[in-house]
Design an enzyme around this catalytic site. Structure first.
Site, PDB file in Angstrom:
ATOM      1  N   LYS A  54       0.840  -1.202   0.000  1.00 36.82           N
ATOM      2  CA  LYS A  54       0.000   0.000   0.000  1.00 36.82           C
ATOM      3  C   LYS A  54       0.879   1.258   0.000  1.00 36.82           C
ATOM      4  CE  LYS A  54      -3.710  -2.558   2.247  1.00 36.82           C
ATOM      5  NZ  LYS A  54      -4.530  -2.838   3.423  1.00 36.82           N
ATOM      6  N   GLN A  98      -4.956  -1.507   9.698  1.00 39.21           N
ATOM      7  CA  GLN A  98      -4.733  -2.807   9.074  1.00 39.21           C
ATOM      8  C   GLN A  98      -5.291  -3.918   9.970  1.00 39.21           C
ATOM      9  OE1 GLN A  98      -3.604  -3.262   5.997  1.00 39.21           O
ATOM     10  NE2 GLN A  98      -3.659  -5.487   6.117  1.00 39.21           N
ATOM     11  N   ASP A 121     -11.178   2.212   3.642  1.00 38.18           N
ATOM     12  CA  ASP A 121     -11.369   0.763   3.504  1.00 38.18           C
ATOM     13  C   ASP A 121     -12.829   0.416   3.209  1.00 38.18           C
ATOM     14  OD1 ASP A 121      -9.227  -1.045   3.680  1.00 38.18           O
ATOM     15  OD2 ASP A 121      -8.970  -0.673   5.830  1.00 38.18           O
TER      16      ASP A 121
HETATM   17  N1  GUN Z   1      -6.584  -7.154   6.104  1.00 32.74           N
HETATM   18  C1  GUN Z   1      -6.824  -7.941   5.026  1.00 32.74           C
HETATM   19  N2  GUN Z   1      -7.365  -7.209   4.027  1.00 32.74           N
HETATM   20  C2  GUN Z   1      -7.475  -5.948   4.484  1.00 32.74           C
HETATM   21  C3  GUN Z   1      -7.964  -4.736   3.921  1.00 32.74           C
HETATM   22  O1  GUN Z   1      -8.425  -4.667   2.774  1.00 32.74           O
HETATM   23  N3  GUN Z   1      -7.901  -3.645   4.717  1.00 32.74           N
HETATM   24  C4  GUN Z   1      -7.414  -3.691   5.981  1.00 32.74           C
HETATM   25  N4  GUN Z   1      -7.411  -2.567   6.687  1.00 32.74           N
HETATM   26  N5  GUN Z   1      -6.964  -4.788   6.543  1.00 32.74           N
HETATM   27  C5  GUN Z   1      -6.994  -5.911   5.792  1.00 32.74           C
END
Ligand code: GUN
Length: 297
Positions: A54, A98, A121
């Site tokens: 990211k 996350q 998200d």
């Molecule tokens: N953990 C697994 N996939 C994601 C996601 O798309 N966003 C976040 N914040 N955590 C995750």
């Protein structure tokens, strides 16, 4: 017949190029760069990998970002106080916590403490609720990425039977809503959502025109479980032991790719299918947050 491959890596690059251009235009108009604040709790190795991807994508498209690392002993009170501060900070456009979080923290509570206008998200109940009733909202990045893949390859969904395997809040449930939507250009499919209590999975998957698998079970879907011509979207990313690989493992999806691709008309590979789209859509959401496009002031 061997399936056409849905190249998520390529479509994600095109998406990032588009965001890069939009960010440039946004800044040429006199605005500061968009800013994404990532919050990473504890030391989950997979989370480190995802957050790394990211961060690299942000750099590429001109979005500024910072990762706040908190110890896995952080209390719910401390974590929520940190988020409340970020909510109030006008220099922060998007907030991403996350997941997964350590067991003593409730992901629901933490997500709900994020200002929904910064929830890039798309996990906040406000965004999920608005998605469900067809109001503009931040859309969860993986489902939004899957819809983007359908659009890019002009794969029709209207009137099709879409079967989703897995009912998570992050992927299964929101993609079932997007595919089922009656308004707009996309969706208009009849959807079935299967989960771990589904008794005879094959009875459902065999009827699918579109099969989205997000179950987190390596090679759960075999060729005999699908019909000829099915469109397969494999969201799984599973590490399985593989001594022939330097790392000692290889990545496989939730479908037995080699056999399923012989029956499918379209299929996403793992890796290089859905995964890169998730990150690309996060870039899109962060720019939307900076522009206040979904929730104007
Ligand atoms: N953990 C697994 N996939 C994601 C996601 O798309 N966003 C976040 N914040 N955590 C995750």
């Amino acid at each position: 017949m061997s399936a056409n491959i849905i190249d998520g890596k390529k479509v994600a690059q095109l998406t990032r190029d588009e965001v890069r251009k939009d960010v440039d235009d946004w800044m040429d108009a006199g605005n500061r760069p968009p800013f994404l604040q990532v919050v990473l709790v504890g030391n989950n190795p997979a989370s480190d990998v995802y957050v790394g991807a990211k961060t690299r994508a942000c750099k590429e498209v001109g979005i500024e970002t910072d990762t706040m690392r908190l110890p896995d002993t952080v209390s719910a009170k401390e974590l929520k106080a940190t988020i409340h501060k970020l909510n109030k900070d006008d220099s922060v456009d998007g907030i991403l916590v996350q997941l997964p979080l350590p067991n003593h923290l409730s992901a629901h509570d933490v997500i709900e403490s994020i200002d929904y206008r910064k929830d890039v998200d798309g996990f906040h109940p406000m965004n999920v609720g608005r998605l469900t009733v067809g109001q503009p909202s931040f859309r969860s990045c993986t489902p939004a990425g899957i819809i983007e893949l359908f659009k890019h390859y002009s794969i029709p969904t209207k009137g099709k039977h879409a079967v989703v395997v897995g009912a998570s809040n992050i992927v299964g449930r929101p993609i079932s809503i997007l595919l089922n939507k009656e308004s707009g250009e996309q969706g208009k499919a009849t959807t079935t959502v299967c989960h771990k209590f589904t008794k005879d999975l094959t009875q459902h998957t065999i009827g699918a025109d579109i099969l989205v698998v997000a179950a987190g079970q390596p090679e759960l879907i075999k060729a005999e479980m699908v019909k000829e011509g099915v469109v397969v979207i494999d969201v799984g990313i599973n590490r399985v032991a593989d001594e022939t690989k330097e790392k000692g493992y290889s990545l496989v999806g939730d479908c037995d790719f080699e056999s399923v691709k012989e029956k499918a008309s379209w299929i996403t590979p793992v890796p290089g299918g859905v995964g890169p789209m998730t990150v690309a859509m996060l870039m899109k959401n962060t720019l939307l947050a900076a522009k206040k496009s979904i929730y104007p002031e």
